[in-house]
Scaffold this motif. Structure first.
Motif, PDB file in Angstrom:
ATOM      1  N   ALA A 131      -3.901  -5.087  -7.761  1.00 18.38           N
ATOM      2  CA  ALA A 131      -4.516  -3.111  -7.817  1.00 18.38           C
ATOM      3  C   ALA A 131      -5.307  -2.029  -8.160  1.00 18.38           C
ATOM      4  O   ALA A 131      -5.209  -2.713  -9.528  1.00 18.38           O
ATOM      5  CB  ALA A 131      -3.025  -2.448  -6.600  1.00 18.38           C
ATOM      6  N   GLY A 132      -6.171  -2.197  -7.367  1.00 19.57           N
ATOM      7  CA  GLY A 132      -7.270  -1.349  -8.636  1.00 19.57           C
ATOM      8  C   GLY A 132      -8.249  -0.721  -7.333  1.00 19.57           C
ATOM      9  O   GLY A 132      -7.776  -0.296  -6.191  1.00 19.57           O
ATOM     10  N   TRP A 159      -8.086  -0.752  -3.455  1.00 15.21           N
ATOM     11  CA  TRP A 159      -7.767  -2.105  -2.918  1.00 15.21           C
ATOM     12  C   TRP A 159      -6.522  -2.857  -3.546  1.00 15.21           C
ATOM     13  O   TRP A 159      -6.466  -3.034  -4.528  1.00 15.21           O
ATOM     14  CB  TRP A 159      -8.764  -2.536  -2.768  1.00 15.21           C
ATOM     15  CG  TRP A 159      -9.224  -3.790  -4.470  1.00 15.21           C
ATOM     16  CD1 TRP A 159     -10.322  -2.031  -4.691  1.00 15.21           C
ATOM     17  CD2 TRP A 159      -8.874  -3.936  -5.368  1.00 15.21           C
ATOM     18  NE1 TRP A 159     -10.833  -2.309  -6.274  1.00 15.21           N
ATOM     19  CE2 TRP A 159      -9.949  -3.446  -6.480  1.00 15.21           C
ATOM     20  CE3 TRP A 159      -8.207  -4.765  -5.743  1.00 15.21           C
ATOM     21  CZ2 TRP A 159      -9.512  -4.304  -7.901  1.00 15.21           C
ATOM     22  CZ3 TRP A 159      -8.323  -5.031  -7.230  1.00 15.21           C
ATOM     23  CH2 TRP A 159      -8.589  -4.896  -8.082  1.00 15.21           C
ATOM     24  N   LEU A 160      -5.954  -4.305  -2.603  1.00  9.74           N
ATOM     25  CA  LEU A 160      -5.370  -4.784  -2.938  1.00  9.74           C
ATOM     26  C   LEU A 160      -6.065  -6.625  -3.262  1.00  9.74           C
ATOM     27  O   LEU A 160      -7.062  -6.319  -2.245  1.00  9.74           O
ATOM     28  CB  LEU A 160      -4.021  -5.600  -2.432  1.00  9.74           C
ATOM     29  CG  LEU A 160      -3.112  -4.681  -1.503  1.00  9.74           C
ATOM     30  CD1 LEU A 160      -2.057  -4.773  -0.601  1.00  9.74           C
ATOM     31  CD2 LEU A 160      -2.907  -3.802  -2.604  1.00  9.74           C
ATOM     32  N   GLY A 161      -6.151  -7.194  -3.949  1.00  8.12           N
ATOM     33  CA  GLY A 161      -7.069  -8.399  -4.694  1.00  8.12           C
ATOM     34  C   GLY A 161      -6.037  -9.356  -5.490  1.00  8.12           C
ATOM     35  O   GLY A 161      -4.761  -9.103  -5.589  1.00  8.12           O
ATOM     36  N   CYS A 162      -6.662 -10.544  -5.761  1.00  6.01           N
ATOM     37  CA  CYS A 162      -6.345 -11.325  -6.728  1.00  6.01           C
ATOM     38  C   CYS A 162      -6.840 -11.949  -8.019  1.00  6.01           C
ATOM     39  O   CYS A 162      -8.103 -11.705  -8.198  1.00  6.01           O
ATOM     40  CB  CYS A 162      -6.403 -12.845  -5.626  1.00  6.01           C
ATOM     41  SG  CYS A 162      -7.494 -13.013  -5.332  1.00  6.01           S
ATOM     42  N   GLU A 163      -5.545 -11.614  -8.942  1.00 12.02           N
ATOM     43  CA  GLU A 163      -6.354 -12.003 -10.461  1.00 12.02           C
ATOM     44  C   GLU A 163      -6.739 -13.221 -11.101  1.00 12.02           C
ATOM     45  O   GLU A 163      -8.135 -13.523 -11.405  1.00 12.02           O
ATOM     46  CB  GLU A 163      -4.271 -12.064 -11.944  1.00 12.02           C
ATOM     47  CG  GLU A 163      -4.803 -12.246 -12.260  1.00 12.02           C
ATOM     48  CD  GLU A 163      -5.405 -11.520 -13.058  1.00 12.02           C
ATOM     49  OE1 GLU A 163      -6.292 -11.774 -14.658  1.00 12.02           O
ATOM     50  OE2 GLU A 163      -5.300  -9.900 -13.013  1.00 12.02           O
ATOM     51  N   THR A 164      -6.119 -14.208  -9.808  1.00 15.06           N
ATOM     52  CA  THR A 164      -7.229 -16.158  -9.691  1.00 15.06           C
ATOM     53  C   THR A 164      -7.519 -15.803  -8.372  1.00 15.06           C
ATOM     54  O   THR A 164      -6.764 -16.666  -7.181  1.00 15.06           O
ATOM     55  CB  THR A 164      -6.181 -16.970 -10.479  1.00 15.06           C
ATOM     56  OG1 THR A 164      -5.294 -16.489 -11.499  1.00 15.06           O
ATOM     57  CG2 THR A 164      -6.670 -18.164 -10.195  1.00 15.06           C
ATOM     58  N   VAL A 165      -9.190 -16.355  -8.350  1.00 11.99           N
ATOM     59  CA  VAL A 165      -9.761 -16.749  -6.863  1.00 11.99           C
ATOM     60  C   VAL A 165      -9.132 -18.148  -6.395  1.00 11.99           C
ATOM     61  O   VAL A 165      -9.638 -19.171  -7.422  1.00 11.99           O
ATOM     62  CB  VAL A 165     -11.218 -16.591  -7.201  1.00 11.99           C
ATOM     63  CG1 VAL A 165     -11.757 -16.641  -5.306  1.00 11.99           C
ATOM     64  CG2 VAL A 165     -11.012 -15.307  -7.436  1.00 11.99           C
ATOM     65  N   PRO A 166      -8.242 -18.509  -5.581  1.00  9.41           N
ATOM     66  CA  PRO A 166      -7.997 -20.281  -5.013  1.00  9.41           C
ATOM     67  C   PRO A 166      -8.998 -20.864  -4.841  1.00  9.41           C
ATOM     68  O   PRO A 166     -10.328 -20.076  -4.082  1.00  9.41           O
ATOM     69  CB  PRO A 166      -7.476 -20.339  -3.936  1.00  9.41           C
ATOM     70  CG  PRO A 166      -7.296 -18.780  -3.088  1.00  9.41           C
ATOM     71  CD  PRO A 166      -7.653 -17.324  -3.964  1.00  9.41           C
ATOM     72  N   ASP A 167      -9.114 -21.874  -5.286  1.00  6.85           N
ATOM     73  CA  ASP A 167     -10.672 -22.199  -4.931  1.00  6.85           C
ATOM     74  C   ASP A 167     -10.968 -22.683  -3.502  1.00  6.85           C
ATOM     75  O   ASP A 167     -12.679 -22.722  -3.394  1.00  6.85           O
ATOM     76  CB  ASP A 167     -10.020 -23.940  -5.612  1.00  6.85           C
ATOM     77  CG  ASP A 167     -10.650 -23.987  -6.947  1.00  6.85           C
ATOM     78  OD1 ASP A 167     -10.373 -23.135  -7.844  1.00  6.85           O
ATOM     79  OD2 ASP A 167      -9.766 -24.895  -7.781  1.00  6.85           O
ATOM     80  N   ALA A 211       0.850  -1.101   0.392  1.00  7.12           N
ATOM     81  CA  ALA A 211       0.303  -0.132   0.170  1.00  7.12           C
ATOM     82  C   ALA A 211       0.791   1.502  -0.134  1.00  7.12           C
ATOM     83  O   ALA A 211       0.664   2.063  -0.869  1.00  7.12           O
ATOM     84  CB  ALA A 211      -0.527  -0.107   0.846  1.00  7.12           C
ATOM     85  N   SER A 212       1.571   1.589   0.567  1.00  2.97           N
ATOM     86  CA  SER A 212       3.323   2.066   1.215  1.00  2.97           C
ATOM     87  C   SER A 212       3.593   2.257  -0.640  1.00  2.97           C
ATOM     88  O   SER A 212       3.906   4.030  -1.082  1.00  2.97           O
ATOM     89  CB  SER A 212       4.060   2.221   1.985  1.00  2.97           C
ATOM     90  OG  SER A 212       3.296   1.970   3.061  1.00  2.97           O
ATOM     91  N   ARG A 213       3.989   1.389  -1.332  1.00  2.05           N
ATOM     92  CA  ARG A 213       3.740   2.275  -2.592  1.00  2.05           C
ATOM     93  C   ARG A 213       3.557   2.587  -3.739  1.00  2.05           C
ATOM     94  O   ARG A 213       3.917   3.244  -3.880  1.00  2.05           O
ATOM     95  CB  ARG A 213       4.801   0.591  -3.046  1.00  2.05           C
ATOM     96  CG  ARG A 213       6.307   0.169  -2.492  1.00  2.05           C
ATOM     97  CD  ARG A 213       7.246  -1.375  -3.437  1.00  2.05           C
ATOM     98  NE  ARG A 213       6.316  -2.571  -3.291  1.00  2.05           N
ATOM     99  CZ  ARG A 213       6.334  -3.139  -1.753  1.00  2.05           C
ATOM    100  NH1 ARG A 213       6.827  -2.732  -1.276  1.00  2.05           N
ATOM    101  NH2 ARG A 213       5.215  -4.726  -1.741  1.00  2.05           N
ATOM    102  N   GLY A 218      -1.180  -4.724 -11.712  1.00  2.99           N
ATOM    103  CA  GLY A 218      -0.503  -5.556 -11.601  1.00  2.99           C
ATOM    104  C   GLY A 218       0.643  -5.535  -9.912  1.00  2.99           C
ATOM    105  O   GLY A 218       0.995  -4.787 -10.011  1.00  2.99           O
ATOM    106  N   ILE A 219       0.808  -5.846  -9.117  1.00  2.00           N
ATOM    107  CA  ILE A 219       1.507  -6.176  -8.237  1.00  2.00           C
ATOM    108  C   ILE A 219       2.427  -6.362  -7.731  1.00  2.00           C
ATOM    109  O   ILE A 219       2.387  -7.883  -7.892  1.00  2.00           O
ATOM    110  CB  ILE A 219       0.908  -5.746  -7.074  1.00  2.00           C
ATOM    111  CG1 ILE A 219      -0.213  -6.635  -5.556  1.00  2.00           C
ATOM    112  CG2 ILE A 219      -0.230  -3.749  -6.664  1.00  2.00           C
ATOM    113  CD1 ILE A 219      -0.355  -6.171  -4.565  1.00  2.00           C
TER     114      ILE A 219
END
Length: 192
Positions: free
Chosen positions: A96-97, A107-115, A37-39, A159-160
């Motif tokens: 991030a988005g 927010w920080l999130g994920c490209e692929t949601v784990p099963d 988040a700081s970056r 992407g982060i």
């Protein structure tokens, strides 16, 4: 499993009481989220209000806002959580988005949601329904950790550097919005 702490939930006050299930990061993951988040904030200078690392979480199921938190709801929700059986999994935060609502949260999130995350969300939702607990979450899981509110501009999805979050439990959080503005962990359940 930790038993729910029901002491003091029914005391009237001027706060708004919020109840939700969430993933709660360990301290090392919390620090990595804060660093990411700081970056982002340094690169984009968005203004707004940064979320304190002690509040980082990923909401699973939102149970609602209450003038007074009903102890019976906490007990029903806790019983439902105790019936959930999902294996531990890894969540990778690699995006991030922001959302385009009034407060423009980043927010920080994920490209692929784990099963495993989808299974936990589904299993918990079904267990709550069987227990008669009304869920006020959306119809789809949008996994994210909010790191900023009231940004001047939306953050285009990007992407982060991936953050690896081993998930081995979930929690029930009582959030008091108002004078205290505090999070209290009511219960924690291990994934198994």
């Amino acid at each position: 499993m930790q038993q729910p702490d029901l002491a003091g939930f029914a005391a009237p006050d001027n706060n708004l009481h919020r109840l939700f299930f969430a993933l709660w990061p360990a301290d090392d993951v919390r620090q990595e989220i804060s660093d990411a988040a700081s970056r982002l904030l340094w690169e984009h200078e968005p203004g707004g209000r940064r979320i304190g690392p002690h509040r980082y979480h990923l909401t699973l199921q939102f149970l609602g806002d209450y003038a007074e938190l009903p102890p019976s709801l906490v007990a029903q929700a806790s019983a439902a959580a105790a019936s959930v059986t999902v294996a531990p999994f890894e969540l990778v935060l690699d995006r991030a988005g922001s959302f385009r609502n009034r407060s423009i949260p980043w927010w920080l999130g994920c490209e692929t949601v784990p099963d495993g995350l989808l299974q936990l969300w589904d299993s918990l939702g079904a267990a709550l329904a069987r227990s008669g607990v009304r869920v006020q979450s959306g119809k789809a899981l949008v996994p994210h950790v909010t790191v900023l509110r009231d940004a001047r501009e939306p953050l285009p999805a990007q992407g982060i550097e991936p953050l690896h979050w081993p998930v081995d439990s979930f929690v029930l959080i009582h959030s008091e919005l108002g004078a205290r503005n505090a999070y209290t962990q009511v219960g924690r359940w291990s994934l198994r």
